[in-house]
Design a protein around this motif. Structure first.
Motif, PDB file in Angstrom:
ATOM      1  N   ALA A 100       0.827  -1.203   0.000  1.00 13.19           N
ATOM      2  CA  ALA A 100       0.000   0.000   0.000  1.00 13.19           C
ATOM      3  C   ALA A 100       0.865   1.259   0.000  1.00 13.19           C
ATOM      4  CB  ALA A 100      -0.928   0.000   1.213  1.00 13.19           C
ATOM      5  N   ASN A 101       1.937   1.247   0.772  1.00 14.68           N
ATOM      6  CA  ASN A 101       2.836   2.398   0.823  1.00 14.68           C
ATOM      7  C   ASN A 101       3.384   2.714  -0.565  1.00 14.68           C
ATOM      8  OD1 ASN A 101       4.605   4.230   2.734  1.00 14.68           O
ATOM      9  ND2 ASN A 101       6.030   3.342   1.269  1.00 14.68           N
ATOM     10  N   GLY A 102       3.823   1.687  -1.263  1.00 13.39           N
ATOM     11  CA  GLY A 102       4.360   1.894  -2.599  1.00 13.39           C
ATOM     12  C   GLY A 102       3.318   2.388  -3.585  1.00 13.39           C
ATOM     13  N   ILE A 122       0.590   4.119  -2.974  1.00 12.56           N
ATOM     14  CA  ILE A 122       0.224   5.504  -2.682  1.00 12.56           C
ATOM     15  C   ILE A 122       1.347   6.455  -3.069  1.00 12.56           C
ATOM     16  CG2 ILE A 122      -0.352   7.147  -0.851  1.00 12.56           C
ATOM     17  CD1 ILE A 122      -1.627   4.745   0.667  1.00 12.56           C
ATOM     18  N   ALA A 123       2.583   6.124  -2.651  1.00 15.40           N
ATOM     19  CA  ALA A 123       3.715   7.016  -2.892  1.00 15.40           C
ATOM     20  C   ALA A 123       3.973   7.218  -4.384  1.00 15.40           C
ATOM     21  CB  ALA A 123       4.957   6.464  -2.200  1.00 15.40           C
ATOM     22  N   ARG A 124       3.935   6.127  -5.154  1.00 16.98           N
ATOM     23  CA  ARG A 124       4.142   6.264  -6.598  1.00 16.98           C
ATOM     24  C   ARG A 124       2.918   6.857  -7.287  1.00 16.98           C
ATOM     25  NH1 ARG A 124       6.120   1.169  -5.504  1.00 16.98           N
ATOM     26  NH2 ARG A 124       4.283   0.177  -6.425  1.00 16.98           N
ATOM     27  N   GLY A 125       1.753   6.575  -6.696  1.00 12.52           N
ATOM     28  CA  GLY A 125       0.518   7.053  -7.312  1.00 12.52           C
ATOM     29  C   GLY A 125       0.421   8.560  -7.397  1.00 12.52           C
ATOM     30  N   VAL A 126       0.890   9.261  -6.363  1.00 16.11           N
ATOM     31  CA  VAL A 126       0.782  10.727  -6.389  1.00 16.11           C
ATOM     32  C   VAL A 126       1.771  11.332  -7.377  1.00 16.11           C
ATOM     33  CG1 VAL A 126      -0.078  10.844  -4.026  1.00 16.11           C
ATOM     34  CG2 VAL A 126       2.393  11.028  -4.435  1.00 16.11           C
ATOM     35  N   ILE A 127       2.867  10.634  -7.674  1.00 18.09           N
ATOM     36  CA  ILE A 127       3.864  11.138  -8.621  1.00 18.09           C
ATOM     37  C   ILE A 127       3.408  10.936 -10.063  1.00 18.09           C
ATOM     38  CG2 ILE A 127       6.238  10.877  -9.458  1.00 18.09           C
ATOM     39  CD1 ILE A 127       6.012  12.201  -6.712  1.00 18.09           C
ATOM     40  N   HIS A 128       2.803   9.802 -10.333  1.00 14.87           N
ATOM     41  CA  HIS A 128       2.462   9.431 -11.707  1.00 14.87           C
ATOM     42  C   HIS A 128       0.974   9.626 -12.017  1.00 14.87           C
ATOM     43  CE1 HIS A 128       6.488   7.897 -11.919  1.00 14.87           C
ATOM     44  NE2 HIS A 128       6.263   6.987 -10.971  1.00 14.87           N
ATOM     45  N   ALA A 129       0.290  10.456 -11.229  1.00 16.96           N
ATOM     46  CA  ALA A 129      -1.154  10.598 -11.368  1.00 16.96           C
ATOM     47  C   ALA A 129      -1.580  11.073 -12.750  1.00 16.96           C
ATOM     48  CB  ALA A 129      -1.684  11.547 -10.295  1.00 16.96           C
ATOM     49  N   GLU A 130      -0.883  12.062 -13.295  1.00 13.76           N
ATOM     50  CA  GLU A 130      -1.307  12.621 -14.593  1.00 13.76           C
ATOM     51  C   GLU A 130      -1.197  11.584 -15.710  1.00 13.76           C
ATOM     52  OE1 GLU A 130      -0.609  16.510 -17.485  1.00 13.76           O
ATOM     53  OE2 GLU A 130       0.747  16.157 -15.798  1.00 13.76           O
ATOM     54  N   ARG A 131      -0.063  10.891 -15.769  1.00 16.82           N
ATOM     55  CA  ARG A 131       0.106   9.869 -16.805  1.00 16.82           C
ATOM     56  C   ARG A 131      -0.946   8.770 -16.664  1.00 16.82           C
ATOM     57  NH1 ARG A 131       2.532   5.125 -16.322  1.00 16.82           N
ATOM     58  NH2 ARG A 131       3.828   5.699 -14.526  1.00 16.82           N
ATOM     59  N   ARG A 132      -1.210   8.381 -15.431  1.00 16.91           N
ATOM     60  CA  ARG A 132      -2.179   7.309 -15.219  1.00 16.91           C
ATOM     61  C   ARG A 132      -3.605   7.758 -15.531  1.00 16.91           C
ATOM     62  NH1 ARG A 132       0.467   4.555  -9.741  1.00 16.91           N
ATOM     63  NH2 ARG A 132       2.312   3.717 -10.828  1.00 16.91           N
ATOM     64  N   ALA A 133      -3.877   9.045 -15.346  1.00 17.80           N
ATOM     65  CA  ALA A 133      -5.200   9.571 -15.719  1.00 17.80           C
ATOM     66  C   ALA A 133      -5.416   9.428 -17.225  1.00 17.80           C
ATOM     67  CB  ALA A 133      -5.321  11.022 -15.299  1.00 17.80           C
ATOM     68  N   HIS A 134      -4.365   9.717 -18.016  1.00 19.58           N
ATOM     69  CA  HIS A 134      -4.477   9.567 -19.470  1.00 19.58           C
ATOM     70  C   HIS A 134      -4.642   8.095 -19.853  1.00 19.58           C
ATOM     71  CE1 HIS A 134      -3.815  13.755 -19.838  1.00 19.58           C
ATOM     72  NE2 HIS A 134      -2.508  13.733 -19.567  1.00 19.58           N
ATOM     73  N   GLU A 135      -3.985   7.217 -19.112  1.00 22.73           N
ATOM     74  CA  GLU A 135      -4.149   5.782 -19.363  1.00 22.73           C
ATOM     75  C   GLU A 135      -5.595   5.355 -19.089  1.00 22.73           C
ATOM     76  OE1 GLU A 135      -1.254   3.863 -16.943  1.00 22.73           O
ATOM     77  OE2 GLU A 135       0.451   4.546 -18.144  1.00 22.73           O
ATOM     78  N   MET A 136      -6.204   5.986 -18.091  1.00 23.23           N
ATOM     79  CA  MET A 136      -7.589   5.643 -17.771  1.00 23.23           C
ATOM     80  C   MET A 136      -8.552   6.069 -18.879  1.00 23.23           C
ATOM     81  SD  MET A 136      -7.494   3.837 -15.099  1.00 23.23           S
ATOM     82  CE  MET A 136      -9.277   3.653 -14.986  1.00 23.23           C
TER      83      MET A 136
END
Length: 297
Positions: A227-229, A231-245
């Motif tokens: 979970a730590n990983g 969350i921590a990576r999620g806030v950094i890569h949020a924009e790229r992952r939003a486009h993937e969504m």
């Protein structure tokens, strides 16, 4: 089994529904005697048949009125539905007295518990906010329960010897229920996510493969580390992952599958990206997810 002594406070339940029944039956099985209950359907057929059956199985004495229950018990447990928590606290307040504990175990939010506590306070009785954190029919009185508020410690001191799994949280009423409500963000949300995943996966014959893949991710280490990983990576890569969504949403729509959760995920990721975590951490994921709370400080 723990034997009850003559000085044991009298426990009474408002409502003899599923939760109260299983808890009362378990406590009786551990040796607690003299448990009472008041249920508004105690003399209203056909519901009265079930109330009587439960009372018999749990060795609970039924009170003829709410007043009789409140006046005759040292610890009063409200175990009904959330919409009745405040009205019952208000009604019970007419007969509550100093020295009693009024324990609210209803599945209600923190604001409801705070309101109920404010109603009980002038009576001199000690209010307890309780949040049941598991399934009562399966675990009975041993279901993990968080408790807080003025009456929490006394409630725990009395009932822990009879097997209740009670964790006392420091703080006023509302904290225990907040924990339950906020836990539901994940526990209820993950069910909706899993359903959207397998329904879409079924269209491609992939439902089992998808679950195997998800299981591998969560089995990569202890849950808190995983979970730590995430969350921590999620806030950094949020924009790229939003486009993937966006691509995920397109895939679901092509398959004719509802995309409610995927759309919500995309929108949440866009908000996280806009919050500025990536710039705050200079593009490097923090080691500890607690560091995300430093944003804006």
């Amino acid at each position: 089994m723990t034997a009850r002594n003559d000085n044991m406070p009298v426990l009474g339940f408002i409502g003899l529904g599923e939760a109260a029944f299983h808890i009362a039956r378990g406590l009786h099985g551990e040796g607690l005697r003299g448990i009472r209950a008041y249920d508004k359907f105690w003399n209203v057929p056909p519901q009265s048949d079930l109330v009587a059956q439960r009372a018999g199985e749990a060795s609970v004495t039924l009170a003829p009125s709410l007043q009789a229950l409140v006046e005759g018990c040292d610890i009063v447990v409200s175990a009904v539905s959330a919409n009745l928590a405040v009205p019952l606290a208000r009604e019970s307040a007419a007969w509550l007295r100093p020295g009693q504990v009024y324990a609210d175990l209803n599945s209600a939010g923190p604001q409801t518990k705070i309101e109920a506590a404010a109603i009980v306070a002038p009576t001199g009785a000690a209010f307890m906010d309780g949040a049941i954190m598991g399934t009562v029919p399966g675990l009975g009185h041993k279901v993990p329960t968080l408790v807080c508020g003025e009456g929490a410690q006394r409630f725990a001191d009395v009932l822990r010897p009879f097997g209740m799994q009670l964790t006392v949280l420091e703080g006023a009423a509302g904290k225990a229920s907040a924990s339950k409500m906020l836990r539901s963000i994940f526990m209820k949300g993950v069910v909706a996510l899993l359903l959207e995943t397998v329904l879409a996966g079924h269209e491609y014959g992939l439902e089992d493969d998808l679950l195997d893949s998800i299981a591998e991710t969560f089995a990569a280490g202890p849950f808190l580390e995983v979970a730590n990983g995430l969350i921590a990576r999620g806030v950094i890569h949020a924009e790229r992952r939003a486009h993937e969504m966006d691509e995920v949403v397109a895939t679901l729509r092509a398959a004719g599958v509802d995309d409610t959760m995927s759309l919500a995920t995309r929108d949440k990721l866009l908000k996280i990206a806009a919050a500025g975590y990536k710039a705050h951490f200079k593009g490097v994921a923090p080691r500890d997810f607690h560091d995300i709370f430093t944003l804006g400080n």
